[in-house]
Scaffold this motif. Structure first.
Motif, mmCIF file in Angstrom:
data_model
loop_
_atom_site.group_PDB
_atom_site.id
_atom_site.type_symbol
_atom_site.label_atom_id
_atom_site.label_comp_id
_atom_site.label_asym_id
_atom_site.label_seq_id
_atom_site.Cartn_x
_atom_site.Cartn_y
_atom_site.Cartn_z
ATOM 1 N N TYR A 136 43.568 37.424 22.685
ATOM 2 C CA TYR A 136 44.943 36.741 22.873
ATOM 3 C C TYR A 136 45.976 37.215 21.900
ATOM 4 O O TYR A 136 47.266 37.098 22.227
ATOM 5 N N PHE A 162 47.905 31.720 25.257
ATOM 6 C CA PHE A 162 46.647 32.799 25.924
ATOM 7 C C PHE A 162 45.246 32.528 25.411
ATOM 8 O O PHE A 162 44.063 32.658 25.922
ATOM 9 N N VAL A 182 44.856 28.195 27.015
ATOM 10 C CA VAL A 182 44.759 27.847 28.517
ATOM 11 C C VAL A 182 44.047 29.052 29.212
ATOM 12 O O VAL A 182 43.241 28.772 30.145
ATOM 13 N N LEU A 183 44.521 30.141 29.034
ATOM 14 C CA LEU A 183 44.037 31.394 29.637
ATOM 15 C C LEU A 183 42.583 32.130 28.928
ATOM 16 O O LEU A 183 41.795 32.503 29.805
ATOM 17 N N GLU A 184 42.298 31.429 27.791
ATOM 18 C CA GLU A 184 40.897 31.810 27.343
ATOM 19 C C GLU A 184 40.649 33.248 27.084
ATOM 20 O O GLU A 184 39.632 33.672 27.423
ATOM 21 N N LEU A 185 41.918 34.110 26.817
ATOM 22 C CA LEU A 185 41.763 35.169 26.791
ATOM 23 C C LEU A 185 41.046 35.718 25.332
ATOM 24 O O LEU A 185 41.139 35.274 24.373
#
Length: 118
Positions: free
Chosen positions: A92, A83, A86-89
């Motif tokens: 996370y 998270f 890769v997803l740059e939340l």
């Protein structure tokens, strides 16, 4: 996730920071549930042999509970990395905490392998 996996993971993380038992208030705050709901879940976990629970004192993971929590922790860290990287939340860790008990160990292992090859 506010089922048994969430409670086990909260207990595991708390026990890594401080010595057990973990107070029911800390657990209730971490899972965002009422003290009564937290007590009920801790009693259920005790009946399943995953924790020992003393009212007003707190809960301690049993060896079986620690084994289950360690597996959840591995999934949590893999999801956190995914998270974040890769997803740059922004949230996370919270997202990983919510999902750690919902994916199978096979999915977690494959996700970890995919992250290592990037």
């Amino acid at each position: 996730m506010t089922g048994a996996p969430h409670y086990l993971l909260v207990l595991y993380l708390a026990e890594r920071r401080d010595s057990p038992p973990v107070s029911p208030g800390h657990v209730a705050d971490a899972v965002d549930r009422s003290p009564a709901a937290t007590t009920e879940m801790l009693q259920r976990l005790e009946s399943r042999g995953l924790v020992t629970y003393e009212p007003y004192e707190g809960a301690t993971l049993t060896p079986a509970g620690r084994d289950a929590a360690e597996e959840l922790y591995e999934t949590y860290t893999t999801l956190s990395q995914f998270f974040h990287d890769v997803l740059e939340l922004d949230e996370y860790e919270r997202e990983a905490m919510e999902l750690a008990g919902t994916i199978s160990p096979v999915v977690a292992e494959r996700l970890e392998s995919a992250l290592l090859t990037e």
